[in-house]
Design a protein around this motif. Structure first.
Motif, PDB file in Angstrom:
ATOM      1  N   GLN A  19      44.685   0.925  19.931  1.00  0.00           N
ATOM      2  CA  GLN A  19      44.554   2.274  19.376  1.00  0.00           C
ATOM      3  C   GLN A  19      44.234   3.280  20.478  1.00  0.00           C
ATOM      4  N   HIS A  22      47.334   4.055  22.475  1.00  0.00           N
ATOM      5  CA  HIS A  22      48.223   4.938  21.703  1.00  0.00           C
ATOM      6  C   HIS A  22      47.740   6.389  21.758  1.00  0.00           C
ATOM      7  N   HIS A  23      46.466   6.597  21.500  1.00  0.00           N
ATOM      8  CA  HIS A  23      45.914   7.963  21.501  1.00  0.00           C
ATOM      9  C   HIS A  23      45.893   8.544  22.912  1.00  0.00           C
ATOM     10  N   GLN A  26      49.153  10.022  23.781  1.00  0.00           N
ATOM     11  CA  GLN A  26      49.286  11.363  23.220  1.00  0.00           C
ATOM     12  C   GLN A  26      48.539  12.380  24.076  1.00  0.00           C
ATOM     13  N   TRP A  39      44.652   5.830  30.371  1.00  0.00           N
ATOM     14  CA  TRP A  39      45.845   5.399  29.644  1.00  0.00           C
ATOM     15  C   TRP A  39      46.507   4.230  30.361  1.00  0.00           C
ATOM     16  N   LEU A  63      39.783  11.481  24.573  1.00  0.00           N
ATOM     17  CA  LEU A  63      40.142  11.404  23.161  1.00  0.00           C
ATOM     18  C   LEU A  63      39.399  12.439  22.329  1.00  0.00           C
ATOM     19  N   ALA A  67      41.133  15.280  20.136  1.00  0.00           N
ATOM     20  CA  ALA A  67      40.775  15.528  18.740  1.00  0.00           C
ATOM     21  C   ALA A  67      40.492  17.009  18.508  1.00  0.00           C
ATOM     22  N   LEU A  82      41.467   8.955  15.161  1.00  0.00           N
ATOM     23  CA  LEU A  82      41.321   9.335  16.566  1.00  0.00           C
ATOM     24  C   LEU A  82      39.849   9.457  16.948  1.00  0.00           C
TER      25      LEU A  82
END
Length: 105
Positions: A19, A22-23, A26, A39, A63, A67, A82
């Protein structure tokens, strides 16, 4: 007391690592400062999912920034997911940094 000479690491569950990766991807796409290094670390995670404390702290911060910047555009459930990952990472790093309290008198 002196600081430890070894490199402190945090073991994370595989699901959290996936997770986070993935975030963080982004966050990299949104050009959030400092997101690229964590990352890459989470993408390359080996089977034991051990990360340096500093990488986990950096990932959590990125993160949380993601957010905040995405709060208006994400579904509430996606935003909650998130934030949950970010707080899990932050709490894991804080637990390692916290001094161990001895109960012996």
């Amino acid at each position: 007391m002196t600081s430890s000479a070894f490199h402190r690491t945090i073991m994370l569950p595989a699901a959290v690592c996936e997770q986070a990766a993935h975030h963080l991807e982004q966050a990299v796409q949104k050009a959030i400062d400092g997101a690229a290094a964590p990352w890459q670390a989470f993408r390359r995670a080996d089977d034991d999912h051990a990360f340096p404390v500093s990488v986990v702290e950096q990932a959590a911060g990125c993160l949380l920034v993601l957010a905040a910047e995405s709060a208006q555009s994400l579904r509430p459930s996606a935003l909650r997911a998130l934030i949950t990952v970010a707080l899990h990472l932050r709490d894991a790093a804080e637990a390692v940094r916290r001094p161990v309290l001895s109960t012996a008198w």
